[in-house]
Design a protein around this motif. Structure first.
Motif, PDB file in Angstrom:
ATOM      1  N   LYS A   1       0.955  -1.165   0.060  1.00 28.39           N
ATOM      2  CA  LYS A   1      -0.079  -0.457   0.053  1.00 28.39           C
ATOM      3  C   LYS A   1       1.494   1.124   0.162  1.00 28.39           C
ATOM      4  O   LYS A   1       0.646   2.270  -0.649  1.00 28.39           O
ATOM      5  N   GLU A   2       1.493   1.203   0.724  1.00 26.80           N
ATOM      6  CA  GLU A   2       2.855   2.481   0.532  1.00 26.80           C
ATOM      7  C   GLU A   2       3.481   2.301  -0.380  1.00 26.80           C
ATOM      8  O   GLU A   2       3.528   3.837  -1.279  1.00 26.80           O
ATOM      9  N   ALA A   3       4.069   1.687  -1.405  1.00 28.40           N
ATOM     10  CA  ALA A   3       4.036   1.520  -2.598  1.00 28.40           C
ATOM     11  C   ALA A   3       3.520   2.431  -3.443  1.00 28.40           C
ATOM     12  O   ALA A   3       4.048   3.046  -4.165  1.00 28.40           O
ATOM     13  N   SER A   4       2.394   1.544  -3.733  1.00 27.78           N
ATOM     14  CA  SER A   4       1.309   2.109  -4.328  1.00 27.78           C
ATOM     15  C   SER A   4       0.546   3.990  -3.976  1.00 27.78           C
ATOM     16  O   SER A   4       1.192   4.189  -4.974  1.00 27.78           O
ATOM     17  N   ASP A   5       0.700   4.159  -2.629  1.00 28.60           N
ATOM     18  CA  ASP A   5       0.349   5.629  -2.187  1.00 28.60           C
ATOM     19  C   ASP A   5       2.170   6.366  -2.859  1.00 28.60           C
ATOM     20  O   ASP A   5       1.079   7.742  -3.126  1.00 28.60           O
ATOM     21  N   ALA A   6       3.031   5.791  -2.430  1.00 23.00           N
ATOM     22  CA  ALA A   6       4.179   6.388  -3.156  1.00 23.00           C
ATOM     23  C   ALA A   6       3.688   7.030  -4.652  1.00 23.00           C
ATOM     24  O   ALA A   6       4.400   7.948  -4.970  1.00 23.00           O
ATOM     25  N   GLN A   7       3.262   6.407  -5.568  1.00 26.80           N
ATOM     26  CA  GLN A   7       3.865   6.186  -7.137  1.00 26.80           C
ATOM     27  C   GLN A   7       2.246   7.270  -7.061  1.00 26.80           C
ATOM     28  O   GLN A   7       2.183   7.738  -8.843  1.00 26.80           O
ATOM     29  N   ALA A   8       1.099   7.234  -6.427  1.00 24.87           N
ATOM     30  CA  ALA A   8       0.294   8.140  -6.461  1.00 24.87           C
ATOM     31  C   ALA A   8       1.072   9.234  -6.199  1.00 24.87           C
ATOM     32  O   ALA A   8       0.386  10.467  -7.077  1.00 24.87           O
ATOM     33  N   LYS A   9       1.446   8.862  -4.714  1.00 20.56           N
ATOM     34  CA  LYS A   9       2.245  10.831  -5.197  1.00 20.56           C
ATOM     35  C   LYS A   9       3.321  11.304  -5.996  1.00 20.56           C
ATOM     36  O   LYS A   9       3.709  12.311  -6.171  1.00 20.56           O
TER      37      LYS A   9
ATOM     38  N   PHE B   1      -7.219   7.477 -10.006  1.00 19.14           N
ATOM     39  CA  PHE B   1      -7.458   6.085 -10.147  1.00 19.14           C
ATOM     40  C   PHE B   1      -5.987   5.000  -8.730  1.00 19.14           C
ATOM     41  O   PHE B   1      -6.691   3.689  -8.850  1.00 19.14           O
ATOM     42  N   LEU B   2      -5.293   5.424  -9.211  1.00 18.75           N
ATOM     43  CA  LEU B   2      -3.800   5.090  -8.299  1.00 18.75           C
ATOM     44  C   LEU B   2      -4.644   5.452  -7.090  1.00 18.75           C
ATOM     45  O   LEU B   2      -4.370   4.195  -5.840  1.00 18.75           O
ATOM     46  N   ILE B   3      -4.675   6.240  -6.679  1.00 15.01           N
ATOM     47  CA  ILE B   3      -5.074   6.421  -4.953  1.00 15.01           C
ATOM     48  C   ILE B   3      -6.913   5.547  -4.293  1.00 15.01           C
ATOM     49  O   ILE B   3      -6.271   4.921  -3.647  1.00 15.01           O
ATOM     50  N   SER B   4      -7.239   5.217  -5.790  1.00 12.84           N
ATOM     51  CA  SER B   4      -7.804   4.208  -5.252  1.00 12.84           C
ATOM     52  C   SER B   4      -7.542   2.689  -5.493  1.00 12.84           C
ATOM     53  O   SER B   4      -8.451   2.113  -4.429  1.00 12.84           O
ATOM     54  N   GLN B   5      -6.862   2.601  -6.464  1.00 15.16           N
ATOM     55  CA  GLN B   5      -6.316   1.108  -6.481  1.00 15.16           C
ATOM     56  C   GLN B   5      -5.400   0.640  -5.559  1.00 15.16           C
ATOM     57  O   GLN B   5      -5.135  -0.169  -4.662  1.00 15.16           O
TER      58      GLN B   5
ATOM     59  N   SER C   1      -1.486  -1.685  -9.693  1.00 16.06           N
ATOM     60  CA  SER C   1       0.512  -0.593 -10.202  1.00 16.06           C
ATOM     61  C   SER C   1       0.707  -1.653 -11.062  1.00 16.06           C
ATOM     62  O   SER C   1       1.855  -1.594 -11.608  1.00 16.06           O
ATOM     63  N   ASN C   2       0.770  -3.122 -11.011  1.00 13.32           N
ATOM     64  CA  ASN C   2       1.021  -3.691 -12.188  1.00 13.32           C
ATOM     65  C   ASN C   2       0.291  -4.089 -13.339  1.00 13.32           C
ATOM     66  O   ASN C   2       0.963  -4.165 -14.466  1.00 13.32           O
ATOM     67  N   SER C   3      -0.870  -3.713 -13.673  1.00 16.07           N
ATOM     68  CA  SER C   3      -1.961  -4.232 -15.044  1.00 16.07           C
ATOM     69  C   SER C   3      -2.061  -1.923 -15.416  1.00 16.07           C
ATOM     70  O   SER C   3      -2.587  -1.425 -16.367  1.00 16.07           O
ATOM     71  N   THR C   4      -1.305  -0.790 -14.096  1.00 17.32           N
ATOM     72  CA  THR C   4      -1.101   0.081 -14.777  1.00 17.32           C
ATOM     73  C   THR C   4      -0.415   1.168 -15.904  1.00 17.32           C
ATOM     74  O   THR C   4       1.050   0.879 -14.576  1.00 17.32           O
ATOM     75  N   THR C   5      -0.236   1.276 -16.591  1.00 12.42           N
ATOM     76  CA  THR C   5       1.363   1.808 -17.223  1.00 12.42           C
ATOM     77  C   THR C   5       1.172   3.470 -16.694  1.00 12.42           C
ATOM     78  O   THR C   5       0.816   4.633 -17.036  1.00 12.42           O
ATOM     79  N   THR C   6       2.493   3.375 -16.111  1.00 14.61           N
ATOM     80  CA  THR C   6       2.454   4.684 -15.169  1.00 14.61           C
ATOM     81  C   THR C   6       2.969   5.709 -16.536  1.00 14.61           C
ATOM     82  O   THR C   6       3.565   5.494 -17.702  1.00 14.61           O
ATOM     83  N   THR C   7       2.558   6.991 -16.774  1.00 18.05           N
ATOM     84  CA  THR C   7       2.809   8.477 -16.968  1.00 18.05           C
ATOM     85  C   THR C   7       3.979   8.599 -17.584  1.00 18.05           C
ATOM     86  O   THR C   7       4.642   8.620 -16.367  1.00 18.05           O
TER      87      THR C   7
END
Length: 417
Positions: free
Chosen positions: A77-85, A131-135, A404-410
């Motif tokens: 979750k922390e890794a996903s939050d960092a990606q959203a940040k 989307f990343l926040i909800s994910q 985060s694994n299925s989404t292509t980060t901008t």
């Protein structure tokens, strides 16, 4: 004199320099010995320590609030939050650059300069942030649900193994009772020596079954302890009993609708579809007959097909699990009757044998039928409880992969691109 003193100092330095690694090595060795001593190995297969009593609810709470699995969920979750940040910070870069450009006098920037907030990258970032926040929240919930699912599974497996051992021990007692009766009949000349040998063999076979069931119970208890982040040989007593779990009130149509509105696979596919649509909309000045435009258009069609197929597969999954619950429940109802009949059949067979109206083979056949029916009922009860648990997962978020694994980060670009 000064040269002699200098030589003495250098010699001491060399000696101390050589000794330091030795002392460090000794300290490391002592530390290693202490670490090795901290890990206690039980020399046999007996569970030890103060008995830890756990209900299913307590076991689930333990797994979902502490331990390696919970810690992994928190880290993810922390890794996903960092990606959203990261997406939020990128968005602020676009906003700040746009604000700075709007404050410049006319004519400073070339006419062809594009406002960065109107670029494709900015639009994708704007959509990706929520989307990343909800994910992040959804994936954390999925990970916790999986921990609960695994805990429930191994908890019931221990209960089923305990029940199997109890049934095996009951079978042993029945076989010993048959042997005792056979010995008495042999003394009275009512049976042959072969019957006695058969009864003795049946007792030995029952003892082997008890030992095997005991080993199986120990194996699954060790697995339970490992899941619970306990020492493998920790003595644990489960307060639950192996009985059919209370099935939720299931309305099939509502269950399917819940899955289609909640399952994370659909959330992820919808994001991909929205992103593909943005990419196609951005090709305003591209020929509709060009490979670039047709490729973008095809990407939308592929995601749309994936979304449609996934919805159908999810409905199939829910319907299949629903039918499985019904089928297993019917099998358990039939097995309950079979167990009751088998126990009564054994009782009647033993009475007839004592009265000299049937053979030892008949008694053993009746007891074997009772033994197997009880084992079958225990196994089906476990299957039913796990089926209920699987169904609950199927109509929720499911067990889908992280967003985060299925989404292509901008990709990060300059705001003026």
């Amino acid at each position: 004199m000064k040269k002699e003193l200098l030589s003495f100092v250098l010699a001491c330095s060399l000696v101390l320099g050589c000794a330091a690694p030795v002392f460090a090595a000794d300290a490391a060795a002592d530390e290693g010995d202490n670490a090795a001593a901290a890990y206690t190995i039980v020399p046999n297969m007996e569970f030890t320590g103060n008995t830890l009593t756990l209900s299913l609810e307590q076991a689930v709470k333990r797994m979902t609030t502490s331990g390696a699995g919970f810690e992994s969920a928190v880290l993810k979750k922390e890794a996903s939050d960092a990606q959203a940040k990261g997406q939020e910070e990128l968005w602020m870069t676009f906003v700040n650059t746009s604000n700075a450009m709007s404050g410049l006098p006319r004519g400073v920037l070339p006419v062809t300069t594009i406002n960065p907030m109107k670029t494709l990258n900015a639009k994708i970032v704007k959509m990706t942030r929520p989307f990343l926040i909800s994910q992040s929240a959804i994936q954390y919930e999925i990970d916790i649900n999986i921990l609960e699912h695994e805990t429930t599974q191994v908890y019931y497996q221990v209960l089923q193994a305990e029940e199997a051992l109890r049934i095996a021990e009951e079978n042993l007692q029945n076989q010993k009772s048959i042997l005792t009766n056979t010995e008495k009949k042999l003394e009275q000349g009512m049976v042959s020596k072969m019957d006695l040998l058969t009864a003795e063999s049946s007792v030995q076979d029952a003892e082997v079954k008890v030992a095997s069931a005991g080993s199986a119970l120990k194996a699954v208890k060790m697995s339970f302890n490992q899941k619970m982040n306990l020492p493998l040989m920790q003595d644990v007593k489960l307060t639950g009993t192996l009985k059919m779990a209370n099935a939720p009130s299931i309305v099939l149509k509502s269950a399917i609708e819940a899955a289609l509105s909640t399952r994370n696979e659909l959330n992820q596919l919808q994001y991909q579809l929205d992103k593909a649509q943005l990419e196609l909309d951005d090709k305003t000045f591209v020929s509709r007959y060009s490979a670039e435009y047709l490729t973008a258009e095809l990407a939308i069609k592929q995601v749309e097909k994936g979304l449609k197929d996934t919805k159908q597969l999810l409905e199939l999954d829910v319907r299949s699990r629903y039918m499985n619950i019904q089928n297993v429940a019917n099998e358990i109802a039939a097995l309950n009757k079979t167990v009751s009949n088998a126990k009564e059949g054994y009782r009647l067979a033993e009475l007839s044998y004592n009265a000299g109206m049937n053979t030892l083979v008949d008694v053993h056949s009746a007891q074997l039928a009772s033994f197997q029916a009880q084992l079958g009922l225990a196994a089906k009860t476990l299957e039913y409880n796990l089926a209920i648990n699987d169904f609950k997962m199927a109509i929720g978020y499911g067990t889908g992969s992280s967003g985060s694994n299925s989404t292509t980060t901008t990709t990060t670009t300059t705001a003026s691109s």
